[in-house]
Write an enzyme that holds these catalytic residues in place. Structure first.
Site, PDB file in Angstrom:
ATOM      1  N   LYS A   1       0.853  -1.201   0.000  1.00  0.00           N
ATOM      2  CA  LYS A   1       0.000   0.000   0.000  1.00  0.00           C
ATOM      3  C   LYS A   1       0.882   1.243   0.000  1.00  0.00           C
ATOM      4  CE  LYS A   1       0.902   1.094   4.577  1.00  0.00           C
ATOM      5  NZ  LYS A   1       1.765   2.217   4.987  1.00  0.00           N
TER       6      LYS A   1
ATOM      7  N   PRO B   1       9.628  -4.292  -0.487  1.00  0.00           N
ATOM      8  CA  PRO B   1      10.704  -3.958   0.449  1.00  0.00           C
ATOM      9  C   PRO B   1      10.220  -4.070   1.904  1.00  0.00           C
ATOM     10  CG  PRO B   1      10.617  -2.341  -1.306  1.00  0.00           C
ATOM     11  CD  PRO B   1       9.406  -3.223  -1.476  1.00  0.00           C
TER      12      PRO B   1
ATOM     13  N   ALA C   1       9.555  -0.694   5.214  1.00  0.00           N
ATOM     14  CA  ALA C   1       9.709   0.363   4.218  1.00  0.00           C
ATOM     15  C   ALA C   1       8.561   1.365   4.204  1.00  0.00           C
ATOM     16  CB  ALA C   1       9.851  -0.263   2.831  1.00  0.00           C
ATOM     17  N   GLY C   2       7.502   1.121   4.991  1.00  0.00           N
ATOM     18  CA  GLY C   2       6.335   2.014   4.953  1.00  0.00           C
ATOM     19  C   GLY C   2       5.327   1.603   3.894  1.00  0.00           C
ATOM     20  N   LEU C   3       5.483   0.380   3.357  1.00  0.00           N
ATOM     21  CA  LEU C   3       4.597  -0.101   2.295  1.00  0.00           C
ATOM     22  C   LEU C   3       3.629  -1.179   2.788  1.00  0.00           C
ATOM     23  CD1 LEU C   3       7.258  -0.267  -0.568  1.00  0.00           C
ATOM     24  CD2 LEU C   3       5.475   1.464  -0.260  1.00  0.00           C
TER      25      LEU C   3
ATOM     26  N   GLY D   1       4.127  -4.210   3.829  1.00  0.00           N
ATOM     27  CA  GLY D   1       4.383  -5.567   3.338  1.00  0.00           C
ATOM     28  C   GLY D   1       4.051  -6.633   4.377  1.00  0.00           C
ATOM     29  N   GLY D   2       4.586  -6.506   5.567  1.00  0.00           N
ATOM     30  CA  GLY D   2       4.351  -7.495   6.631  1.00  0.00           C
ATOM     31  C   GLY D   2       2.888  -7.535   7.040  1.00  0.00           C
TER      32      GLY D   2
ATOM     33  N   ASP E   1      -2.111  -1.839  10.988  1.00  0.00           N
ATOM     34  CA  ASP E   1      -2.341  -1.725   9.537  1.00  0.00           C
ATOM     35  C   ASP E   1      -3.018  -2.947   8.935  1.00  0.00           C
ATOM     36  OD1 ASP E   1      -1.299   0.751   9.073  1.00  0.00           O
ATOM     37  OD2 ASP E   1       0.580   0.062   8.174  1.00  0.00           O
TER      38      ASP E   1
HETATM   39  O1  C5P Z   1       0.430  -1.676  15.454  1.00  0.00           O
HETATM   40  P1  C5P Z   1       1.827  -1.896  15.015  1.00  0.00           P
HETATM   41  O2  C5P Z   1       2.489  -3.046  15.729  1.00  0.00           O
HETATM   42  O3  C5P Z   1       1.984  -2.011  13.546  1.00  0.00           O
HETATM   43  O4  C5P Z   1       2.649  -0.580  15.429  1.00  0.00           O
HETATM   44  C1  C5P Z   1       4.043  -0.537  15.491  1.00  0.00           C
HETATM   45  C2  C5P Z   1       4.446   0.620  16.387  1.00  0.00           C
HETATM   46  O5  C5P Z   1       4.161   1.865  15.741  1.00  0.00           O
HETATM   47  C3  C5P Z   1       3.709   0.673  17.701  1.00  0.00           C
HETATM   48  O6  C5P Z   1       4.351  -0.091  18.684  1.00  0.00           O
HETATM   49  C4  C5P Z   1       3.748   2.158  18.032  1.00  0.00           C
HETATM   50  O7  C5P Z   1       4.988   2.506  18.608  1.00  0.00           O
HETATM   51  C5  C5P Z   1       3.672   2.817  16.669  1.00  0.00           C
HETATM   52  N1  C5P Z   1       2.303   3.214  16.302  1.00  0.00           N
HETATM   53  C6  C5P Z   1       1.717   4.293  16.924  1.00  0.00           C
HETATM   54  N2  C5P Z   1       0.442   4.656  16.582  1.00  0.00           N
HETATM   55  C7  C5P Z   1      -0.236   3.979  15.642  1.00  0.00           C
HETATM   56  C8  C5P Z   1       0.349   2.875  14.991  1.00  0.00           C
HETATM   57  C9  C5P Z   1       1.627   2.507  15.348  1.00  0.00           C
HETATM   58  O8  C5P Z   1       2.325   4.939  17.807  1.00  0.00           O
HETATM   59  N3  C5P Z   1      -1.465   4.370  15.321  1.00  0.00           N
END
Ligand code: C5P
Length: 290
Positions: free
Chosen positions: A13, A96, A99-101, A103-104, A138
């Site tokens: 995405k 990647p 990467a902010g995409l 993927g995982g 996500d």
């Molecule tokens: O939810 P996820 O494990 O993908 O988030 C990874 C990290 O990104 C969280 O531990 C948090 O530090 C940060 N995060 C956040 N606010 C969000 C989503 C993620 O602070 N809405």
């Protein structure tokens, strides 16, 4: 009788916008973000095994661990339903990593949907959503994909009617050669980076009414911090602008940058220049899985 294997594609995405509204009591940040799945995908093949466990084989060996979200997603389903069926998850990464995409996250959602169909599980859409939301902010978006406004931690999804302006038809991604931790990026936010969600709401309305979308509306609250902290991202941004991009934005928490073009010729021209400079670049477009 189920087949002994099941095959699925898992898409990436981009975030057209990402507003961070503020920090929440649970440590997460309150978001409003417009996301779109793009035609860049990992391939997953699920194989039935005789062992009572979930295993993984990935072309990137550092991802072949029990911590991988695909393993955790499959284990969660087995646990919830008390299943003893074994599965080997073969994961071919092209998106990647870190990467902010997404993927995982996309991989995890793809596993939930694949097991639901392959094993014909009695899980409702709401069951899948709650498993997804527990595994990561996500992941719920990827259960439907396409175009959506995502709020809350990112897990509150408002699907949007498919529409994409012709001026944005071709999406060029540049992945700087660094990995960025999402948690660190959120930690580095300043109060002045927060917004009230206007950018995402403006873009949502523009897309829903098929009205003009300005590049200036494509705002990401995390971009300032990432560009200031990582010189590789700042340099890559300048390289994209010098190569002919009209504007450049960060996807999610980065470090991937994107720009968009109305014609394939313009997109390829800029892509070629960036490839000559040695950058990792992907030319893609929006996609609506399923
Ligand atoms: O939810 P996820 O494990 O993908 O988030 C990874 C990290 O990104 C969280 O531990 C948090 O530090 C940060 N995060 C956040 N606010 C969000 C989503 C993620 O602070 N809405």
């Amino acid at each position: 009788m189920n087949a002994t294997s099941y095959f699925v594609q898992s898409y990436a995405k981009i975030n057209l916008t990402l507003d961070v509204l503020g920090k929440r009591a649970d440590g997460y940040h309150e978001l409003a973000t417009v996301m779109q799945t793009i035609d860049l995908y990992d391939t997953i093949c699920l194989l039935a095994t005789n062992e009572d466990r979930v295993s993984i084989a990935c072309n990137r060996s550092e991802l072949s661990t029990d911590d991988n979200l695909v393993v955790r997603a499959a284990q969660e389903i087995r646990k919830r339903l008390g299943l003893t069926r074994g599965v080997l998850i073969e994961l071919h990464k092209r998106i990647p990593v870190a990467a902010g995409l997404g993927g995982g996250s996309g991989n995890a959602a793809a596993i939930l949907l694949a097991l639901q169909r392959w094993w014909q599980l009695p899980l409702t859409a709401n069951d899948l959503w709650s498993i997804a939301a527990e595994l990561g902010s996500d992941i719920p978006f990827f259960l439907t994909g396409g175009l959506a406004l995502c709020e809350g931690r990112g897990e509150q999804i408002t699907p949007m009617a498919p529409y994409w302006p012709s001026s944005m038809r071709w999406i060029l991604l540049l992945k700087p050669a660094i990995a960025v931790s999402t948690a660190t990026v959120f930690r580095n936010l300043k109060a002045s980076d927060y917004s009230n969600g206007t950018w995402s709401k403006t873009v949502q309305t523009a897309l829903q009414t098929k009205s003009l979308l300005q590049p200036a509306d494509l705002h990401n609250s995390l971009e300032r911090g990432v560009i200031e902290q990582y010189t590789e991202v700042a340099q890559a941004r300048v390289a994209m602008l010098e190569a002919g991009a009209e504007y450049v934005r960060l996807s999610g928490s980065g470090p991937t940058l994107f720009t968009m073009f109305s014609t394939l010729t313009d997109a390829i021209n800029v892509q070629q220049k960036l490839l000559m400079l040695g950058y990792e670049v992907y030319l893609t477009r929006p996609i609506y899985p399923g």
